[in-house]
Design a protein around this motif. Structure first.
Motif, PDB file in Angstrom:
ATOM      1  N   VAL A  18       0.858  -1.184   0.000  1.00  0.00           N
ATOM      2  CA  VAL A  18       0.000   0.000   0.000  1.00  0.00           C
ATOM      3  C   VAL A  18       0.896   1.237   0.000  1.00  0.00           C
ATOM      4  O   VAL A  18       1.806   1.356   0.821  1.00  0.00           O
ATOM      5  N   TYR A  19       0.647   2.139  -0.938  1.00  0.00           N
ATOM      6  CA  TYR A  19       1.412   3.382  -1.033  1.00  0.00           C
ATOM      7  C   TYR A  19       0.458   4.567  -0.865  1.00  0.00           C
ATOM      8  O   TYR A  19      -0.619   4.595  -1.464  1.00  0.00           O
ATOM      9  N   VAL A  20       0.871   5.536  -0.062  1.00  0.00           N
ATOM     10  CA  VAL A  20       0.037   6.697   0.240  1.00  0.00           C
ATOM     11  C   VAL A  20       0.790   7.963  -0.148  1.00  0.00           C
ATOM     12  O   VAL A  20       1.965   8.140   0.210  1.00  0.00           O
ATOM     13  N   ASP A  21       0.113   8.831  -0.900  1.00  0.00           N
ATOM     14  CA  ASP A  21       0.669  10.120  -1.306  1.00  0.00           C
ATOM     15  C   ASP A  21      -0.243  11.234  -0.803  1.00  0.00           C
ATOM     16  O   ASP A  21      -1.429  11.012  -0.545  1.00  0.00           O
ATOM     17  N   GLY A  22       0.285  12.441  -0.687  1.00  0.00           N
ATOM     18  CA  GLY A  22      -0.546  13.541  -0.224  1.00  0.00           C
ATOM     19  C   GLY A  22      -0.002  14.903  -0.618  1.00  0.00           C
ATOM     20  O   GLY A  22       1.173  15.050  -0.978  1.00  0.00           O
ATOM     21  N   ARG A  23      -0.871  15.906  -0.540  1.00  0.00           N
ATOM     22  CA  ARG A  23      -0.518  17.290  -0.859  1.00  0.00           C
ATOM     23  C   ARG A  23      -1.417  18.213  -0.050  1.00  0.00           C
ATOM     24  O   ARG A  23      -2.610  17.957   0.111  1.00  0.00           O
ATOM     25  N   GLY A  67       6.679   5.254   3.835  1.00  0.00           N
ATOM     26  CA  GLY A  67       7.948   4.573   3.596  1.00  0.00           C
ATOM     27  C   GLY A  67       7.805   3.104   3.273  1.00  0.00           C
ATOM     28  O   GLY A  67       8.652   2.293   3.671  1.00  0.00           O
ATOM     29  N   GLU A  68       6.770   2.740   2.528  1.00  0.00           N
ATOM     30  CA  GLU A  68       6.585   1.339   2.146  1.00  0.00           C
ATOM     31  C   GLU A  68       7.728   0.880   1.237  1.00  0.00           C
ATOM     32  O   GLU A  68       8.208   1.635   0.392  1.00  0.00           O
ATOM     33  N   THR A  69       8.196  -0.351   1.451  1.00  0.00           N
ATOM     34  CA  THR A  69       9.220  -0.922   0.576  1.00  0.00           C
ATOM     35  C   THR A  69       8.735  -0.862  -0.873  1.00  0.00           C
ATOM     36  O   THR A  69       7.608  -1.243  -1.176  1.00  0.00           O
ATOM     37  N   ASN A  70       9.603  -0.380  -1.764  1.00  0.00           N
ATOM     38  CA  ASN A  70       9.190  -0.082  -3.133  1.00  0.00           C
ATOM     39  C   ASN A  70      10.026  -0.904  -4.117  1.00  0.00           C
ATOM     40  O   ASN A  70      10.955  -0.398  -4.749  1.00  0.00           O
ATOM     41  N   ILE A  71       9.699  -2.194  -4.245  1.00  0.00           N
ATOM     42  CA  ILE A  71      10.403  -3.080  -5.173  1.00  0.00           C
ATOM     43  C   ILE A  71       9.691  -3.031  -6.516  1.00  0.00           C
ATOM     44  O   ILE A  71       8.506  -3.345  -6.618  1.00  0.00           O
ATOM     45  N   SER A  72      10.423  -2.640  -7.563  1.00  0.00           N
ATOM     46  CA  SER A  72       9.812  -2.548  -8.888  1.00  0.00           C
ATOM     47  C   SER A  72      10.076  -3.788  -9.729  1.00  0.00           C
ATOM     48  O   SER A  72       9.306  -4.095 -10.637  1.00  0.00           O
ATOM     49  N   ASP A  73      11.166  -4.517  -9.451  1.00  0.00           N
ATOM     50  CA  ASP A  73      11.484  -5.702 -10.255  1.00  0.00           C
ATOM     51  C   ASP A  73      12.575  -6.493  -9.551  1.00  0.00           C
ATOM     52  O   ASP A  73      13.345  -5.940  -8.748  1.00  0.00           O
ATOM     53  N   ILE A  74      12.642  -7.787  -9.856  1.00  0.00           N
ATOM     54  CA  ILE A  74      13.732  -8.642  -9.370  1.00  0.00           C
ATOM     55  C   ILE A  74      14.191  -9.492 -10.547  1.00  0.00           C
ATOM     56  O   ILE A  74      13.402 -10.236 -11.126  1.00  0.00           O
ATOM     57  N   ARG A 113      10.382   7.037   0.854  1.00  0.00           N
ATOM     58  CA  ARG A 113       9.590   8.223   1.175  1.00  0.00           C
ATOM     59  C   ARG A 113      10.271   9.476   0.619  1.00  0.00           C
ATOM     60  O   ARG A 113      11.463   9.705   0.825  1.00  0.00           O
ATOM     61  N   THR A 114       9.504  10.282  -0.127  1.00  0.00           N
ATOM     62  CA  THR A 114      10.005  11.568  -0.597  1.00  0.00           C
ATOM     63  C   THR A 114       8.997  12.649  -0.228  1.00  0.00           C
ATOM     64  O   THR A 114       7.795  12.388  -0.133  1.00  0.00           O
ATOM     65  N   TYR A 115       9.491  13.866  -0.031  1.00  0.00           N
ATOM     66  CA  TYR A 115       8.626  14.953   0.398  1.00  0.00           C
ATOM     67  C   TYR A 115       9.302  16.278   0.085  1.00  0.00           C
ATOM     68  O   TYR A 115      10.517  16.335  -0.178  1.00  0.00           O
ATOM     69  N   GLY A 116       8.509  17.345   0.087  1.00  0.00           N
ATOM     70  CA  GLY A 116       9.099  18.636  -0.188  1.00  0.00           C
ATOM     71  C   GLY A 116       8.070  19.750  -0.246  1.00  0.00           C
ATOM     72  O   GLY A 116       6.900  19.587   0.133  1.00  0.00           O
TER      73      GLY A 116
END
Length: 750
Positions: free
Chosen positions: A690-695, A716-723, A740-743
C-alpha cells in the motif's frame, strides 16, 4: 488489503450518502406526480472528452474501457513520469529497471518483461497521435500534458499491432487565442528539484499561436555506495517542447509539436541479494540460500562476496555509471474539414539514442557489468478519412506506414578478473545488431445507430511488418565468434472488432464487444550464444470478450463504470531466463496459450462542493496454459506483473477562505502479490503493498498562486519494482523505486 478495501468502500459510501442527502434535502416528501427540477448549483462530476476512437467524444459515450487522467489530476497526484501512472488507473502496472528508458507496461496482466530494444511492447504508447515505438523514447513525452488516456484491452482496429494489452494515449497542451503562462517549482529531500512550465502566445488571432514548455528535474539519488559514500539512482533530465497551432482557414487546422530532451542521470543501482550458501545448513530446497538468511554473511556470490545488509538502498558499487538518453521528436496533425467529413494526416518522427554503462552486480569486485548502446530512428505517416458530427452512420478509414531503423551495440563483461573462457560464460560478450522494419496497415471502423438507443460497431484492420535483421554474437577478449545471423521475414495479420452499445437513458449505457488483437512476431535481440534463440518467433494473437456499464447517477454527482473481460491468447510472447554456464541466458519465445479474465470498477463522486472522492478497483486472473519452454513447464503459472487485486482511492478537497482557498489531496494505492518471473519462483515475487501520497496547499491571488507541501510514499513502504535473477553468478538484482520523498512546491498560473 482489507484496510485498503475498507477505506475505499467507506469513501464511496460517504460520497453516495452525501450526494443523496444533498438531493433529497430540498425535496421533502414531494407529491408522487411532482417533477423536481435538478439543482443547477449542485456539484457534479465533470464531462471528460477523450479521443479513444480517433474522434473527440464524451468518456461516458465511448463503448471502450478507457480511463482518462486530466492534466489537473496529473498535477494533484504529482504524476511526473509515465511510471507514476500505475497508481492512477485500474489494471495498469508500469515498471522500469532503467533511469531514462525502457518502461515495461502491463495492462490486465498483458505486457512484455523483455528490456531489449527490438522487442515491441504489448501496450502502445501514443504521444499527440504518433505511435512511440522505441522504448528509448517512451518516458520523455510525459510533461505539460492536457490529458492521459489508458485504453484497456486490444485496440487492433484503430491503433493496430502491438496493442494486445491496450494503449496509453497522451496529449500535450495546445496553444490558444489567449496569453497563458504556468509554472511549477518543487524542492524536496535528496536535494531534488523539479521545474516545469510553459507559455502560450497568440501571434495572430484565430490564425497562429505558439506554446513553449520545458522540464528540468534533478536529485542526488536515493541509494548510497558504501565504498565511496556517493549517492546513486539520481535523476538529471531536461526537455523542451515547442507547439504551434495554425488555422489558415475555417476548414484547415495544423498542430505541430517538436520536443528535445536529454537524460544524464546515473545508471540504476540495484540491491545485490547474494544467494550461494556458505554451508549446507543455510540452504533451501533449491540449493540456494534459504530466505531467512538473505542479507547476512551466510550468503555469498560466485566470488565469495556477501552482502550482509538488508537495506535495499545501500550497496558496494565498484563503478558509478551513467544512463545517457537523447531524444528528438516531431508530431504534426493536419485536419481538413470537408463539411460532413474530415481528412486527417498524422506525421511523426523520433530520434532516440542511449548509452548506459551499468554495474549490474553491486559488488566491490567485477562480477558482471553491462553496456547498453542503442540508436533508433522512426518515421510514421497515418492518413484518415472520417465522418464529422454525429450522423447515424459514423466511419473512420485509414492507411498507415512506418519505417524504423534500429542499431544496437551492447556488451556484458562477466568475471573480468578471471581469464576469459567463452565456453564457461567468462569474458566480454557482444551482440551488435541492426533491424530495419517497414510497417503497413489499412483499417476501417463503422458505427451505425440501429435505433435511437442501439449502436453497432464493426472494425477491421490488415497489418504487415517486414523486418530485416542482422545479428552477430561473440566474445572479444579471445576474439571468439559464436555466429552471425541474417534474416528477413514479413509478419502480417488481420485484427478487428464487433460491438453493440445500448443507451438505457442519457446517463446509463451498456456495451459488449468482441475484439481480435495481434502483436507482431520478430527476432530476439538479447544476448545469446545459440543461433536457435534468434527465432523468428510468431505473432501473438488474442480473442477478447468484454462487457461494460457506464453510468452517471444521483443527479450526476456519482460516476460509476464497470467492465468485465475474458481473453484467450495464442502464441503469447514470453521473456524467460535459463542458466547456461556462468551466464543466465535470456530467451524470448511463444507460449502456447494463456487465459485472462477479470473485472474493473471506477467510481467518482462529488458529495459536496469542493470535494471529489474516487476509487478504482480491479480483479485479475491471468495464467499460462500448456506452456513448456527449455524443459521447464510453466502451465498454470500466473503471468508476471499481474496482481489479482489492485485498488486506488483518492480524495481532493478545496475549501474557500478569505485570502483564497485551502487545497488538499490524499491518495492510496494497493496491489496484491506479484511475481516477476514466468516460473513463479517465490523469491522472485513481492508481497502486497500500500502506497500513500498527499498534498496540502494554499491558493492565493485569486487562485493564480499556490504554495504547499507534498509527500510520496508517505509511510515509507518498501518499493520493489522488479527482481532479475542471475543465479548462475550467485545473486539477484533487486530494483527499487524511491522510498519516502517529500518537499515544498510553488505553482503559478496566468
Amino acid at each position: 488489503m482489507r484496510r485498503a478495501v475498507g477505506v475505499g468502500v467507506s469513501l464511496v459510501a460517504l460520497a453516495w450518502a452525501g450526494s443523496a442527502s444533498a438531493q433529497d434535502a430540498p425535496q421533502s416528501n414531494p407529491p408522487a406526480a411532482a417533477v423536481v427540477p435538478p439543482d443547477d448549483n449542485a456539484p457534479r462530476v465533470g464531462d471528460i472528452i477523450v479521443t479513444a476512437q480517433k474522434r473527440s467524444e464524451n468518456l461516458q459515450d465511448v463503448p471502450v474501457a478507457v480511463s482518462a487522467v486530466t492534466g489537473k489530476t496529473l498535477e494533484n497526484k504529482r504524476i511526473l513520469d509515465l511510471v507514476d501512472l500505475s497508481n492512477a488507473t485500474p489494471g495498469l502496472q508500469i515498471k522500469s529497471d532503467d533511469n531514462g528508458a525502457n518502461p515495461r507496461i502491463f495492462i490486465r496482466g498483458v505486457g512484455v518483461n523483455d528490456f531489449n530494444p527490438a522487442t515491441a511492447s504489448a501496450v502502445g504508447i501514443y504521444a499527440d497521435g504518433v505511435y512511440v515505438g522505441s522504448p528509448l523514447a517512451q518516458r520523455f513525452a510525459f510533461f505539460d500534458l492536457q490529458q492521459a488516456e489508458v485504453l484497456r484491452g486490444p485496440q487492433g482496429t484503430l491503433y493496430g499491432r502491438n496493442t494486445t494489452g491496450g494503449a496509453v494515449n497522451v496529449t500535450s497542451r495546445k496553444p490558444g487565442n489567449a496569453v497563458e503562462a504556468d509554472f511549477l517549482g518543487e524542492y524536496g529531500n535528496f536535494n531534488s528539484v523539479n521545474l516545469q512550465g510553459g507559455v502560450s502566445l497568440p501571434l495572430a488571432k484565430d490564425l497562429l499561436s505558439v506554446r513553449v514548455a520545458g522540464l528540468y528535474q534533478r536529485d542526488d539519488g536515493y541509494s548510497v555506495n558504501r565504498l565511496t559514500g556517493h549517492r546513486g539512482n539520481d535523476t538529471d533530465r531536461w526537455a523542451v517542447r515547442g507547439s504551434l497551432h495554425f488555422t489558415p482557414s475555417s476548414s484547415i487546422t495544423d498542430d505541430l509539436a517538436v520536443t528535445f530532451g536529454k537524460s544524464r542521470g546515473g545508471s540504476i543501482w540495484a540491491y545485490n541479494r547474494t544467494l550461494f550458501p556458505v554451508s549446507p545448513d543455510v540452504a533451501g530446497p533449491d540449493g540456494l540460500c534459504a530466505p531467512a538468511y538473505y542479507g547476512t554473511a551466510n550468503c555469498t556470490n560466485v566470488l565469495g562476496y556477501a552482502n550482509a545488509s538488508k537495506n535495499l538502498y545501500e550497496g558496494d558499487y565498484s563503478f558509478e555509471g551513467k544512463d545517457k538518453v537523447d531524444l528528438f521528436t516531431v508530431a504534426n496533425t493536419l485536419t481538413i474539414n470537408l463539411g460532413s467529413a474530415d481528412i486527417i494526416s498524422v506525421t511523426g518522427y523520433q530520434h532516440a539514442k542511449r548509452n548506459d554503462q551499468e554495474e549490474t552486480d553491486a559488488n566491490p569486485l567485477p562480477v558482471i557489468t553491462a553496456s547498453y548502446i542503442a540508436r533508433q530512428n522512426t518515421f510514421s505517416q497515418e492518413l484518415r478519412l472520417q465522418s464529422s458530427g454525429k450522423p447515424a452512420l459514423r466511419y473512420v478509414f485509414g492507411l498507415y506506414y512506418a519505417h524504423d531503423d534500429l542499431t544496437n551495440n551492447s556488451a556484458y563483461d562477466v568475471l573480468a578478473i578471471l581469464p576469459a573462457d567463452p565456453l564457461s560464460g567468462i569474458g566480454r560478450f557482444v551482440w551488435p545488431l541492426a533491424q530495419k522494419t517497414d510497417s503497413y496497415a489499412a483499417f476501417g471502423q463503422l458505427d451505425y445507430d440501429l435505433t435511437s438507443r442501439l449502436t453497432a460497431t464493426v472494425g477491421l484492420r490488415y497489418s504487415a511488418d517486414h523486418k530485416d535483421f542482422h545479428y552477430f554474437s561473440g566474445e572479444t577478449n579471445t576474439a571468439t565468434p559464436f555466429f552471425t545471423f541474417d534474416g528477413s521475414k514479413t509478419f502480417d495479420s488481420v485484427s478487428g472488432k464487433f460491438g453493440l452499445q445500448y443507451r438505457f437513458t442519457r446517463d446509463v449505457n451498456a456495451y459488449a464487444s468482441y475484439s481480435r488483437g495481434t502483436k507482431s512476431g520478430g527476432f530476439f535481440s538479447g544476448q545469446t550464444g545459440n543461433i536457435a534463440d534468434i527465432g523468428p518467433y510468431k505473432d501473438e494473437t488474442v480473442n477478447a470478450y468484454e462487457a461494460g456499464l457506464k453510468t452517471e447517477l444521483l443527479n450526476r454527482t456519482l460516476r460509476a463504470n464497470l467492465a468485465a473481460f475474458y481473453y484467450d491468447y495464442q502464441n503469447l510472447q514470453v521473456y524467460t531466463t535459463v542458466i547456461d554456464g556462468f551466464i543466465t541466458r535470456q530467451l524470448f519465445t511463444n507460449a502456447s496459450a494463456a487465459r485472462m479474465y477479470g473485472g474493473e470498477l471506477e467510481l467518482e463522486a462529488t458529495p459536496a462542493r469542493g470535494l471529489t472522492i474516487s476509487m478504482n478497483a480491479a480483479y485479475l486472473n491471468a495464467t499460462y496454459r500448456n506452456f513448456v519452454s527449455a524443459g521447464a513447464n510453466y502451465t498454470g503459472n500466473t503471468l508476471p506483473s499481474a496482481p489479482k487485486i489492485s485498488i486506488q482511492t483518492a480524495v481532493d478537497y478545496t475549501q474557500p477562505v478569505s485570502f483564497g482557498a485551502i487545497v488538499a489531496n490524499v491518495s492510496a494505492s494497493y496491489r496484491s502479490k506479484v511475481f516477476f518471473d514466468t516460473a513463479n519462483t517465490p523469491r522472485l515475487s513481492d508481497q502486497g503493498r500500500v502506497y500513500v501520497d498527499g498534498r496540502l496547499g494554499v491558493q492565493l491571488v485569486r487562485n493564480k498562486l499556490e504554495i504547499g507541501v507534498w509527500g510520496k510514499n508517505i509511510f515509507g513502504e518498501t518499493n520493489i519494482s522488479d527482481i532479475t535473477p542471475i543465479a548462475s553468478l550467485g545473486f539477484d538484482v533487486v530494483s527499487v523505486g524511491p522510498p519516502r520523498t517529500y518537499g515544498l512546491y510553488l505553482r503559478a498560473h496566468y
